[in-house]
Each structure stands twice: as C-alpha cells, then as structure tokens.
Design a protein around this motif. Sequence first.
Motif, PDB file in Angstrom:
ATOM      1  N   GLY A   1      -1.137  -2.945   3.709  1.00  0.00           N
ATOM      2  CA  GLY A   1      -0.156  -2.057   4.313  1.00  0.00           C
ATOM      3  C   GLY A   1       0.377  -2.637   5.614  1.00  0.00           C
ATOM      4  O   GLY A   1       1.551  -2.958   5.755  1.00  0.00           O
ATOM      5  N   GLY A   2      -0.550  -2.830   6.560  1.00  0.00           N
ATOM      6  CA  GLY A   2      -0.174  -3.290   7.892  1.00  0.00           C
ATOM      7  C   GLY A   2       0.636  -4.580   7.877  1.00  0.00           C
ATOM      8  O   GLY A   2       1.555  -4.763   8.677  1.00  0.00           O
TER       9      GLY A   2
ATOM     10  N   ALA B   1      -6.125  -1.289   8.548  1.00  0.00           N
ATOM     11  CA  ALA B   1      -5.784  -1.591   9.944  1.00  0.00           C
ATOM     12  C   ALA B   1      -5.631  -0.327  10.779  1.00  0.00           C
ATOM     13  O   ALA B   1      -5.985  -0.321  11.956  1.00  0.00           O
ATOM     14  CB  ALA B   1      -4.487  -2.402   9.987  1.00  0.00           C
TER      15      ALA B   1
ATOM     16  N   THR C   1     -12.000   5.426   9.792  1.00  0.00           N
ATOM     17  CA  THR C   1     -13.162   5.983   9.087  1.00  0.00           C
ATOM     18  C   THR C   1     -14.485   5.424   9.620  1.00  0.00           C
ATOM     19  O   THR C   1     -15.446   6.167   9.828  1.00  0.00           O
ATOM     20  CB  THR C   1     -13.039   5.699   7.573  1.00  0.00           C
ATOM     21  OG1 THR C   1     -11.887   6.389   7.111  1.00  0.00           O
ATOM     22  CG2 THR C   1     -14.250   6.182   6.791  1.00  0.00           C
TER      23      THR C   1
ATOM     24  N   GLU D   1      -8.649  10.575  10.252  1.00  0.00           N
ATOM     25  CA  GLU D   1      -9.312   9.276  10.046  1.00  0.00           C
ATOM     26  C   GLU D   1      -8.288   8.150   9.985  1.00  0.00           C
ATOM     27  O   GLU D   1      -8.425   7.182   9.239  1.00  0.00           O
ATOM     28  CB  GLU D   1     -10.179   9.312   8.774  1.00  0.00           C
ATOM     29  CG  GLU D   1     -11.474  10.066   9.015  1.00  0.00           C
ATOM     30  CD  GLU D   1     -12.364  10.169   7.791  1.00  0.00           C
ATOM     31  OE1 GLU D   1     -12.328   9.274   6.934  1.00  0.00           O
ATOM     32  OE2 GLU D   1     -13.105  11.167   7.711  1.00  0.00           O
ATOM     33  N   GLY D   2      -7.215   8.340  10.734  1.00  0.00           N
ATOM     34  CA  GLY D   2      -6.200   7.300  10.776  1.00  0.00           C
ATOM     35  C   GLY D   2      -5.505   7.345  12.109  1.00  0.00           C
ATOM     36  O   GLY D   2      -5.544   8.364  12.793  1.00  0.00           O
TER      37      GLY D   2
ATOM     38  N   GLY E   1      -1.502   5.714   9.689  1.00  0.00           N
ATOM     39  CA  GLY E   1      -2.386   5.925   8.549  1.00  0.00           C
ATOM     40  C   GLY E   1      -2.042   7.209   7.832  1.00  0.00           C
ATOM     41  O   GLY E   1      -1.490   8.137   8.431  1.00  0.00           O
ATOM     42  N   MET E   2      -2.385   7.275   6.552  1.00  0.00           N
ATOM     43  CA  MET E   2      -2.051   8.446   5.759  1.00  0.00           C
ATOM     44  C   MET E   2      -2.932   9.646   6.110  1.00  0.00           C
ATOM     45  O   MET E   2      -2.639  10.760   5.726  1.00  0.00           O
ATOM     46  CB  MET E   2      -2.121   8.128   4.261  1.00  0.00           C
ATOM     47  CG  MET E   2      -1.059   7.135   3.811  1.00  0.00           C
ATOM     48  SD  MET E   2       0.615   7.563   4.325  1.00  0.00           S
ATOM     49  CE  MET E   2       0.911   9.020   3.353  1.00  0.00           C
ATOM     50  N   SER E   3      -4.062   9.417   6.809  1.00  0.00           N
ATOM     51  CA  SER E   3      -4.796  10.599   7.295  1.00  0.00           C
ATOM     52  C   SER E   3      -4.758  10.680   8.800  1.00  0.00           C
ATOM     53  O   SER E   3      -5.657  11.237   9.426  1.00  0.00           O
ATOM     54  CB  SER E   3      -6.246  10.635   6.813  1.00  0.00           C
ATOM     55  OG  SER E   3      -6.607   9.561   6.072  1.00  0.00           O
TER      56      SER E   3
ATOM     57  N   CYS F   1      -6.999   2.577   9.916  1.00  0.00           N
ATOM     58  CA  CYS F   1      -8.031   3.482   9.440  1.00  0.00           C
ATOM     59  C   CYS F   1      -9.100   3.606  10.524  1.00  0.00           C
ATOM     60  O   CYS F   1      -9.478   2.616  11.147  1.00  0.00           O
ATOM     61  CB  CYS F   1      -8.617   2.846   8.183  1.00  0.00           C
ATOM     62  SG  CYS F   1     -10.201   3.464   7.734  1.00  0.00           S
TER      63      CYS F   1
ATOM     64  N   MET G   1       1.557   3.851   1.466  1.00  0.00           N
ATOM     65  CA  MET G   1       1.618   4.572   2.748  1.00  0.00           C
ATOM     66  C   MET G   1       3.085   4.906   2.990  1.00  0.00           C
ATOM     67  O   MET G   1       3.958   4.056   2.754  1.00  0.00           O
ATOM     68  CB  MET G   1       1.072   3.667   3.863  1.00  0.00           C
ATOM     69  CG  MET G   1      -0.348   3.225   3.575  1.00  0.00           C
ATOM     70  SD  MET G   1      -0.940   1.966   4.721  1.00  0.00           S
ATOM     71  CE  MET G   1      -1.236   2.915   6.190  1.00  0.00           C
TER      72      MET G   1
ATOM     73  N   ALA H   1       0.818  -1.221   0.000  1.00  0.00           N
ATOM     74  CA  ALA H   1       0.000   0.000   0.000  1.00  0.00           C
ATOM     75  C   ALA H   1       0.848   1.266   0.000  1.00  0.00           C
ATOM     76  O   ALA H   1       1.892   1.324   0.671  1.00  0.00           O
ATOM     77  CB  ALA H   1      -0.918   0.000   1.219  1.00  0.00           C
TER      78      ALA H   1
ATOM     79  N   ASP I   1      -8.283  -3.478  -1.305  1.00  0.00           N
ATOM     80  CA  ASP I   1      -7.331  -2.687  -0.523  1.00  0.00           C
ATOM     81  C   ASP I   1      -7.713  -2.635   0.949  1.00  0.00           C
ATOM     82  O   ASP I   1      -8.733  -2.044   1.314  1.00  0.00           O
ATOM     83  CB  ASP I   1      -7.277  -1.259  -1.110  1.00  0.00           C
ATOM     84  CG  ASP I   1      -6.392  -0.339  -0.281  1.00  0.00           C
ATOM     85  OD1 ASP I   1      -5.511  -0.834   0.431  1.00  0.00           O
ATOM     86  OD2 ASP I   1      -6.599   0.892  -0.358  1.00  0.00           O
ATOM     87  N   GLY I   2      -6.875  -3.244   1.778  1.00  0.00           N
ATOM     88  CA  GLY I   2      -7.041  -3.125   3.225  1.00  0.00           C
ATOM     89  C   GLY I   2      -7.734  -4.319   3.851  1.00  0.00           C
ATOM     90  O   GLY I   2      -8.439  -5.085   3.190  1.00  0.00           O
ATOM     91  N   GLY I   3      -7.482  -4.483   5.150  1.00  0.00           N
ATOM     92  CA  GLY I   3      -8.176  -5.520   5.907  1.00  0.00           C
ATOM     93  C   GLY I   3      -7.489  -6.875   5.945  1.00  0.00           C
ATOM     94  O   GLY I   3      -8.026  -7.821   6.516  1.00  0.00           O
TER      95      GLY I   3
HETATM   96  P1  5GP Z   1      -4.174  -2.477   5.759  1.00  0.00           P
HETATM   97  O1  5GP Z   1      -3.574  -3.454   4.802  1.00  0.00           O
HETATM   98  O2  5GP Z   1      -3.142  -1.843   6.628  1.00  0.00           O
HETATM   99  O3  5GP Z   1      -5.306  -3.066   6.534  1.00  0.00           O
HETATM  100  O4  5GP Z   1      -4.838  -1.319   4.870  1.00  0.00           O
HETATM  101  C1  5GP Z   1      -4.091  -0.510   3.995  1.00  0.00           C
HETATM  102  C2  5GP Z   1      -4.995   0.562   3.428  1.00  0.00           C
HETATM  103  O5  5GP Z   1      -5.538   1.390   4.465  1.00  0.00           O
HETATM  104  C3  5GP Z   1      -4.329   1.571   2.522  1.00  0.00           C
HETATM  105  O6  5GP Z   1      -4.027   1.087   1.250  1.00  0.00           O
HETATM  106  C4  5GP Z   1      -5.337   2.699   2.491  1.00  0.00           C
HETATM  107  O7  5GP Z   1      -6.383   2.464   1.575  1.00  0.00           O
HETATM  108  C5  5GP Z   1      -5.939   2.624   3.901  1.00  0.00           C
HETATM  109  N1  5GP Z   1      -5.401   3.711   4.733  1.00  0.00           N
HETATM  110  C6  5GP Z   1      -4.131   4.049   4.971  1.00  0.00           C
HETATM  111  N2  5GP Z   1      -4.022   5.077   5.819  1.00  0.00           N
HETATM  112  C7  5GP Z   1      -5.280   5.432   6.140  1.00  0.00           C
HETATM  113  C8  5GP Z   1      -5.845   6.447   6.981  1.00  0.00           C
HETATM  114  O8  5GP Z   1      -5.159   7.210   7.655  1.00  0.00           O
HETATM  115  N3  5GP Z   1      -7.207   6.505   7.007  1.00  0.00           N
HETATM  116  C9  5GP Z   1      -7.996   5.661   6.285  1.00  0.00           C
HETATM  117  N4  5GP Z   1      -9.308   5.810   6.345  1.00  0.00           N
HETATM  118  N5  5GP Z   1      -7.496   4.677   5.524  1.00  0.00           N
HETATM  119  C10 5GP Z   1      -6.159   4.565   5.435  1.00  0.00           C
END
Ligand code: 5GP
Length: 350
Positions: free
Chosen positions: A245-246, A187, A191, A294-295, A271-273, A189, A55, A53, A222-224
């Motif tokens: 990402g995580g 992970a 939101t 939101e992160g 998180g990016m936000s 996020c 990030m 991701a 993307d994500g989860g």
């Molecule tokens: P993970 O694999 O960590 O569960 O999810 C990765 C995804 O989380 C990223 O690709 C992006 O879409 C989402 N994400 C990353 N940073 C943030 C954040 O600060 N806020 C939200 N709402 N989503 C994020």
Amino acid sequence: MVKIEEDIKLDFSDVLIKPKRTTLTSRSEVSLTRKFTSLHSKRVWEGVPIMIANMDSVATFSMVDSARKHKIITAVHKHYSVEEWQSWYNSPYLSRVDFNYVAVSSGISDADFSKTKAIFAACPDLFMLVIDVANGYMETFINAVKNFRKEFPDKIIFAGNVCTSEMTEALILAGADVVKIGIGSGAVCTTRKQTGVGMPQLSAVLECADAAHGLGGLIVSDGGIQVPGDFAKAFGGGADFVMAGGMFSGTDECNGDIIEENGKKYKIFYGMSSMEAMAKYSGGIQSHSYRSSEGKCVKVPYKGSVNNIIMDFNGGLRSACSYVGAAKLKELSKRTTFIRVSRQLNNIFH
Ligand code: 5GP
C-alpha cells in the motif's frame, strides 16, 4: 504455562539475498510474469504478481488504469458503490484482458456479501475477490470464506489476514485460493504497538508459503514493503503474490488533493482502521466503544505518477533475479539463499 518460541523470526530488513553465479547477461532477459491455476476456481491468472492494497486512499479506479498497463493487480477498495463499479466496468477503453488486473474487495458482514454479489452481477467478467478482516483467526471469518466460496465457485478468492501455517491451511480448506499473509506488517498499521500481536513478515511468508503450497494453494505477502528490494525478498521467501500500500501512496492515482507546505508537496495516506478511515466510513471511533484505532494517518511526499514507482521496483526485481541467475520470477525462490544481517543496512547518506 506461558510458552516462548525461541527461534528468531525475521523481517525483510533482517536479511539480504546472496548473489549466485549466472549465465544471464542482462536484467532485460528476466521475465516478471507468472501464470497460476487457482486451486478451487481453476481459473488461470497471468501477469506480474504484485497487488496494490485495498486501501481507499490508494486502490482507486484511477490506480487500476495505470497499474493494468504494467499487468499489476489493483485490489480496488470496498467503498465504491455498485453504480460506480458498473460505470467503470463499462468504460469503452477497457478490454477483457484488463479484468486480469482488477480485484473486488469485501469484508464479511451481510451487507458486504450482498454488495459483492451485486458488483459481480453488474460486472460479470471480473473474477478476483479479496476478502479481508484485520483478524483472520475468528471462526466467523472461516465461515464467511466458506459462504463466499459457495456463492462464487469460479472466482479466485484471496482471504486473510493471518500469519501462521495452521490458519493458512484452514483458509485454503475453507475455499481460499490465495491466503493473505501479514499481521501488523503495514506501514500505517499500529497493531503491534496497540495490541502487542504480530509476526515479522519474512518469517510469516516462509512459514505460510510452505503450508499453502503443500495443499496446492497460494499466498500473497501483504504489507511491510519499504524499498524495492523487499519485493525480491518476499518473492524469494516463497510469496506467490506481493501486496503493498504505502509504496504506491502519494501518487497522482491516489485519492485526495496535493497539499503544499513550505514549498514541498504531499498527499495523505491512512490505514483502513485509522481514526480517519473510521470517521469517513463507520461514524467515527465513538460509535464503537469496544474498539481502538489500529492505523495511523501520515503525510507522504508527493511522488507524481505511479508509473515511475512501478518502473523503479520492476527494475529492482529484475535485477534481483539476475543477481541469483533466475531468468523468470518463478525461479527466484528456488535460487534464493538469505543471509542474516544486522539491521544497519543504510549507508551514511540515509
Ligand atoms: P504497506 O504496504 O503499506 O506496508 O501495508 C499495506 C497493508 O497494511 C494493507 O494491505 C493492510 O493489510 C494493512 N493495513 C492497512 N490499513 C491498516 C490499518 O489501519 N491497520 C492495520 N493493522 N493494518 C492496516
């Protein structure tokens, strides 16, 4: 009148994949590479369709250097300068085939657009672009995707994030080759907590894959992804690519120092936000009075090289394919039957 959709929407942890008879004798027979011809750019891409991701704590050039050896894409974060891109691009150890595993990331501001043009001018053999915003439902996002498509007719464009069929279709019609699916699934996020908006990720994948494939497009879930088996569930549900990402956080390749506390090692993942990212790049949350974070920012155990993580989930994915008799990753979704389960999947030692 307020509407309620009554059918139950599912996350990865709500299902298991049902095993099926197979003629395969070993997971080593399973191929994880896929080949796609993208709808608009007509580019052919071949590799293991997993993406790191975009990030900034995770998707670094150092991550590219490890992940490319496994044919996995790094969606390099958007905060590198054009000069940093150029100097990486001209590294003597890179060959053209490595560019199969690198995507440039961009937002949708005018500054993002100009910078993306400059990066591709400096690095002409790169051909993948991830355009993303937290809320892909804005009309301005559709217009931005159209502009990017006009400017870069021969690049593979990933665009998102959305989580429903009608916006998946709209983005494909606007010029996206691959639609990025996931609202509230990440992970770090917040939101879903902060806004109450989102969609369980497996159902989003099922719905959006169907919509995209109907138009000749593709999706990236993307994500989860919390455990290696979630990759198999996302691909089984119809995702063409899976982004995480995580899963890759806490590794040597990530930005930031190793922190030692009470004899244990950690790295920071945010998180990016999150407040942390906003403080770093946008002058802090105070400069946007209309906006909340939101992160979040978390300390994750230090995991060593990302190679260990990649080998672990590649093993899990191969094994999942062999459990359902899929000799190739491509066959996994055709051979997947999900069983709904209660969420109590962990055994007593977890
Ligand atoms: P993970 O694999 O960590 O569960 O999810 C990765 C995804 O989380 C990223 O690709 C992006 O879409 C989402 N994400 C990353 N940073 C943030 C954040 O600060 N806020 C939200 N709402 N989503 C994020």
